[in-house]
Enzyme design. Structure first.
Site, PDB file in Angstrom:
ATOM      1  N   ASP A  58       1.549  -8.279   0.291  1.00 25.38           N
ATOM      2  CA  ASP A  58       2.727  -8.801  -0.316  1.00 25.38           C
ATOM      3  C   ASP A  58       3.869  -9.045   0.390  1.00 25.38           C
ATOM      4  O   ASP A  58       3.906  -8.806   1.521  1.00 25.38           O
ATOM      5  CB  ASP A  58       3.113  -7.847  -1.637  1.00 25.38           C
TER       6      ASP A  58
ATOM      7  N   ASP B 266      -3.650  -6.465  -8.989  1.00 24.12           N
ATOM      8  CA  ASP B 266      -3.680  -5.082  -8.368  1.00 24.12           C
ATOM      9  C   ASP B 266      -2.483  -4.501  -8.936  1.00 24.12           C
ATOM     10  O   ASP B 266      -1.889  -4.844  -9.972  1.00 24.12           O
ATOM     11  CB  ASP B 266      -3.139  -5.548  -6.906  1.00 24.12           C
TER      12      ASP B 266
END
Length: 376
Positions: A92, A271
């Site tokens: 990320d 996730d």
């Protein structure tokens, strides 16, 4: 990165596909264990491969940038070599940390200024710099820098936030296309749809992201305080706009029910820290419901944790033994629970995929959501 769509459920938007990266293939829908600082807490790489059966894991740009730092990662040859994980990695952008560490940051058109939670040192994340950091990490899939507004943001703030995110996205996308990876394999870049809980802002963002033509797209800013039904509404709206021939990644979600409901609305990748974080605190997710292993009721229950569980630990250890480990505050308790929960999540998305291919996903999903979310 390549994506092949294999099947679509007749009664929902659930899809089965295959993502191909230079570090291997990923069968979708997929859940990705979170390895914030380059490790999935309490779980060895061999356990991720053999028991959890993870196909891709996450790293966090913010945390890896602060330590060990890009110089060490580059010297190691990238995160894959540093942590000995030879399968795909997604990172990320640090945008969620901008949200979650809001007391230590300041946003401006240039980027996000923040103070390290480790030593208080000052840093700046720019859209271009975040691409460079993820080049150094060596992620197969990298994320655009964005701002994640709280789920209860008012419309005015959400609109300003979206304008900032789109400005950062333009710059990050341009920089990604002007740079190359460092380790001889392909990397891809996912833009992130934002817009809080406001349909017009989500629509605007989904169209903006769609029109970039990236190899995959992400949906951010959900499961951050908004009502669950509003989250599902935004997923449906966005997925009606995002291209069907590209994978869709829902960031940071969630419970087993959230996972299945997201899949039914066309999400391919997910996730969440929940399986490991909750596991470390004694909560197990199982095929028949949720177990609190700190409860006295398990103290003399010598049945396996889960007789037909997805991981070897489910059959090796008894419920009584695991409850004892938690009561004694043994580190092994957290390791067993983390492996169990991750294996369950990977089993769950694997079963979802199997039922999509069989053509009976919707009926299976309705029954499964009720069963796995009951308290035992």
């Amino acid at each position: 990165m390549d994506f092949k769509l294999e099947a679509q459920d007749k009664n929902s938007n659930a899809r089965a596909g295959v993502i191909t990266t230079d570090h291997g293939t990923i069968q979708t829908p997929i859940f990705m264990p979170v390895g914030t600082v380059g490790s999935v807490k309490g779980v060895h790489v061999t356990e991720l491969e053999e028991q959890v059966k993870a196909q891709i894991i996450l790293g966090n740009t913010y945390h890896l940038y602060l330590r060990p730092g890009t110089a060490i990662l580059e010297k190691a040859g990238g995160l894959h070599k540093f942590n000995s994980w030879n399968r795909p990695i997604l990172t990320d952008s640090g945008g969620f940390q901008v949200f979650s560490l809001s007391a230590n940051r300041r946003l401006c058109p240039e980027g996000a200024y923040f103070r390290s939670h480790i030593d208080g040192s000052k840093h700046l994340f720019t859209p271009e710099g975040v691409v460079d950091i993820q080049r150094s990490i060596g992620a197969d899939i990298m994320m655009a820098l964005d701002e994640c507004p709280p789920g209860d943001s008012d419309y005015s703030y959400a609109k300003k936030s979206l304008a900032l995110t789109h400005n950062w996205l333009r710059r990050g996308w341009e920089h990604f296309n002007q740079t190359e990876g460092k380790y001889g394999y392909r990397q891809t870049f996912f833009p992130i749809v934002q817009g809080c809980v406001y349909p017009d802002l989500r629509t605007e963002s989904a169209k903006f992201v769609r029109d970039l033509g990236a190899e995959g797209n992400a949906i951010g800013g959900l499961a951050v305080g908004e009502p669950t039904e509003k989250m599902y509404e935004m997923i449906e709206l966005v997925n009606d706009i995002l291209p069907t021939d590209k994978p869709r990644y829902l960031m940071g979600v969630g419970t087993p029910a959230n996972i299945l409901e997201a899949i039914s609305r066309g999400v391919d990748m997910m996730d969440c820290v929940m399986p490991t974080r909750n596991g470390r605190n004694g909560m197990l997710f199982t095929k028949n419901g949720i177990m609190n292993m700190r409860n006295r009721k398990w103290a003399d229950d010598f049945e396996p944790i889960e007789a037909d569980g997805a991981a070897a630990v489910d059959r090796i250890y008894s419920r009584a033994y695991l409850r004892h480990l938690f009561a004694a505050q043994e580190l092994l308790a957290m390791q067993i629970a983390s492996i169990h929960n991750l294996a369950f999540y990977l089993w769950l998305v694997g079963e979802a995929r199997r039922h999509i291919l069989l053509g009976d996903f919707s009926a299976w999903k309705e029954e499964t959501v009720v069963r796995v979310m009951q308290r035992l």
